[in-house]
Design an enzyme around this catalytic site. Sequence first.
Site, PDB file in Angstrom:
ATOM      1  N   ARG A  65      50.897  90.208  22.079  1.00  0.00           N
ATOM      2  CA  ARG A  65      50.126  90.183  20.812  1.00  0.00           C
ATOM      3  C   ARG A  65      50.703  89.230  19.778  1.00  0.00           C
ATOM      4  O   ARG A  65      50.388  89.357  18.583  1.00  0.00           O
ATOM      5  CB  ARG A  65      50.061  91.595  20.208  1.00  0.00           C
ATOM      6  CG  ARG A  65      49.651  92.708  21.149  1.00  0.00           C
ATOM      7  CD  ARG A  65      48.274  92.512  21.704  1.00  0.00           C
ATOM      8  NE  ARG A  65      47.772  93.711  22.378  1.00  0.00           N
ATOM      9  CZ  ARG A  65      46.767  93.713  23.241  1.00  0.00           C
ATOM     10  NH1 ARG A  65      46.158  92.576  23.549  1.00  0.00           N
ATOM     11  NH2 ARG A  65      46.358  94.835  23.789  1.00  0.00           N
ATOM     12  N   ASN A  95      45.692  85.784  25.120  1.00  0.00           N
ATOM     13  CA  ASN A  95      44.616  86.215  24.216  1.00  0.00           C
ATOM     14  C   ASN A  95      45.183  86.763  22.908  1.00  0.00           C
ATOM     15  O   ASN A  95      44.993  87.913  22.547  1.00  0.00           O
ATOM     16  CB  ASN A  95      43.680  87.223  24.897  1.00  0.00           C
ATOM     17  CG  ASN A  95      44.399  88.446  25.428  1.00  0.00           C
ATOM     18  OD1 ASN A  95      45.599  88.416  25.696  1.00  0.00           O
ATOM     19  ND2 ASN A  95      43.670  89.537  25.593  1.00  0.00           N
ATOM     20  N   HIS A 233      45.054  92.882  37.921  1.00  0.00           N
ATOM     21  CA  HIS A 233      44.654  94.303  37.816  1.00  0.00           C
ATOM     22  C   HIS A 233      43.479  94.691  38.727  1.00  0.00           C
ATOM     23  O   HIS A 233      42.428  95.167  38.265  1.00  0.00           O
ATOM     24  CB  HIS A 233      44.371  94.696  36.367  1.00  0.00           C
ATOM     25  CG  HIS A 233      43.502  93.794  35.565  1.00  0.00           C
ATOM     26  ND1 HIS A 233      42.348  93.211  36.041  1.00  0.00           N
ATOM     27  CD2 HIS A 233      43.618  93.376  34.270  1.00  0.00           C
ATOM     28  CE1 HIS A 233      41.796  92.484  35.090  1.00  0.00           C
ATOM     29  NE2 HIS A 233      42.557  92.571  34.010  1.00  0.00           N
ATOM     30  N   ASN A 279      40.768  98.435  30.936  1.00  0.00           N
ATOM     31  CA  ASN A 279      39.839  97.516  31.587  1.00  0.00           C
ATOM     32  C   ASN A 279      40.586  96.697  32.637  1.00  0.00           C
ATOM     33  O   ASN A 279      41.508  95.973  32.295  1.00  0.00           O
ATOM     34  CB  ASN A 279      39.217  96.585  30.540  1.00  0.00           C
ATOM     35  CG  ASN A 279      38.061  95.784  31.096  1.00  0.00           C
ATOM     36  OD1 ASN A 279      37.515  96.111  32.136  1.00  0.00           O
ATOM     37  ND2 ASN A 279      37.687  94.727  30.394  1.00  0.00           N
ATOM     38  N   ASP A 306      49.988  95.227  33.087  1.00  0.00           N
ATOM     39  CA  ASP A 306      48.923  94.972  32.107  1.00  0.00           C
ATOM     40  C   ASP A 306      49.226  95.731  30.814  1.00  0.00           C
ATOM     41  O   ASP A 306      48.361  96.373  30.217  1.00  0.00           O
ATOM     42  CB  ASP A 306      47.543  95.360  32.657  1.00  0.00           C
ATOM     43  CG  ASP A 306      46.387  94.877  31.778  1.00  0.00           C
ATOM     44  OD1 ASP A 306      46.639  94.090  30.845  1.00  0.00           O
ATOM     45  OD2 ASP A 306      45.236  95.283  32.018  1.00  0.00           O
ATOM     46  N   HIS A 310      48.245  98.923  21.474  1.00  0.00           N
ATOM     47  CA  HIS A 310      47.334  98.987  20.324  1.00  0.00           C
ATOM     48  C   HIS A 310      47.918  99.959  19.307  1.00  0.00           C
ATOM     49  O   HIS A 310      48.773 100.790  19.634  1.00  0.00           O
ATOM     50  CB  HIS A 310      45.942  99.463  20.744  1.00  0.00           C
ATOM     51  CG  HIS A 310      45.227  98.521  21.659  1.00  0.00           C
ATOM     52  ND1 HIS A 310      44.752  97.300  21.243  1.00  0.00           N
ATOM     53  CD2 HIS A 310      44.908  98.618  22.981  1.00  0.00           C
ATOM     54  CE1 HIS A 310      44.170  96.682  22.258  1.00  0.00           C
ATOM     55  NE2 HIS A 310      44.252  97.452  23.318  1.00  0.00           N
TER      56      HIS A 310
END
Length: 426
Positions: A65, A95, A233, A279, A306, A310
């Site tokens: 992040r 990302n 994944h 996901n 993965d 959050h």
Amino acid sequence: MNILIKNGRIIDPATRTDQIGDLYIEGGKIKEISEDITPANGDKVIDASGCYVMPGLIDLHVHLRDPGLTYKEDVVSGSKAAAKGGFTTILAMPNTKPVIDEGDRVRYVHNKAAELAPVHVLQIGAVTKGQAGERLADIEGMIKQGIPAISEDGKSVMNAALYKEAMKIAAKHDIPVFAHCEDRNMVGKGCVNEDAHARENGLPGISNAVEDVIAARDIILAKETGVRLHLCHCSTKDSVKMIALAKEEGLPVTGEVCPHHFTLTSDDMDANNSNYKMNPPLRTKEDKEALIEGLKNDIIDVISTDHAPHSREEKNEPITKAPFGIVGLETSVALTITELVDKGILTPMQMAEKMSYNPARIIGSDRGNLKVGSPADVTVINPEEEYVIDSMTFLSKGKNTPFNGWKVKGVVRATICDGKIAYLYE
């Protein structure tokens, strides 16, 4: 400081070593492995009796992040969590905010990690600019800054022609493409696996085809371009079948499974707890069994986390609104030992292969082995020690895990990176 690891079960897939002995580290390198080494004055001695001594673990799939979303995680907190989890190298997905799509942004992460992280952090580059899927990122500029792979993780590049061009560049420079397989046009508002459980709870589902269609496409594109393709994944039985077929054909295709997908199924899902939302989603028992068989039979090459942190506020949202993802760096070893090794599904050698040796091979790293003269990246694990997972003890900023309160086996006793102690359980 030199380090002597005493009386451990030394497991090295590179040399097929599996023996009780001592391992001596000097000057950041593995100096000696033998049955009995006498410590010198000033040596740090680690008693590894009853423990695995493995090559430092490598996680190919981590979300740090950083930059831009550092309230969730950052290079420092994520790398400290990695060290506690036994990882000496982690690969960060691009990302972020802004997306890692040019060389300067790669350099930012690598410089920060070199200064502040206790383990190696390798930044993956995006495939397209801003991950918008419209034009290619500066892939060659990022390669010059040392990216180990390119990936659009978090989504798929839906434009197959554009993706093929990126694959050609990756193949030319001999770096792999890490594929997040998800047909954006099919996923809709899905938040859990598409099955009876979803229908009972009135939740929009994500079908296996969402993953399988893109997995098939990407394997075909890899065949045409010659790029090394790594499927991230994997969650479906047909993903395993497709990887097996690709390997039979001699294609350079590898795959990974995350601990949550070989541990939980959609039947375990708590529709009121967004910590079960990831996901790809938790799939059926049949899918889980296929993933486990794929790991056991070495069709699936890698176990990755993965790791997707959050904030508590984000994960407190209803499952339809909360973001996808759970943390995994600090639970991966214990879940692998508890669910696979302790049950006789994987041998300790296979665990070392899937969590260190194979990941190193995929990214062309000189790590992932315990050969004399190699960089001293070493992980010491007690496979018999039990504990209860408590997310409040995590070094990660993210506490979002469905495994809180689980009783597991497997404690990381020491993580050594380049001959320095990155983490020590005392």
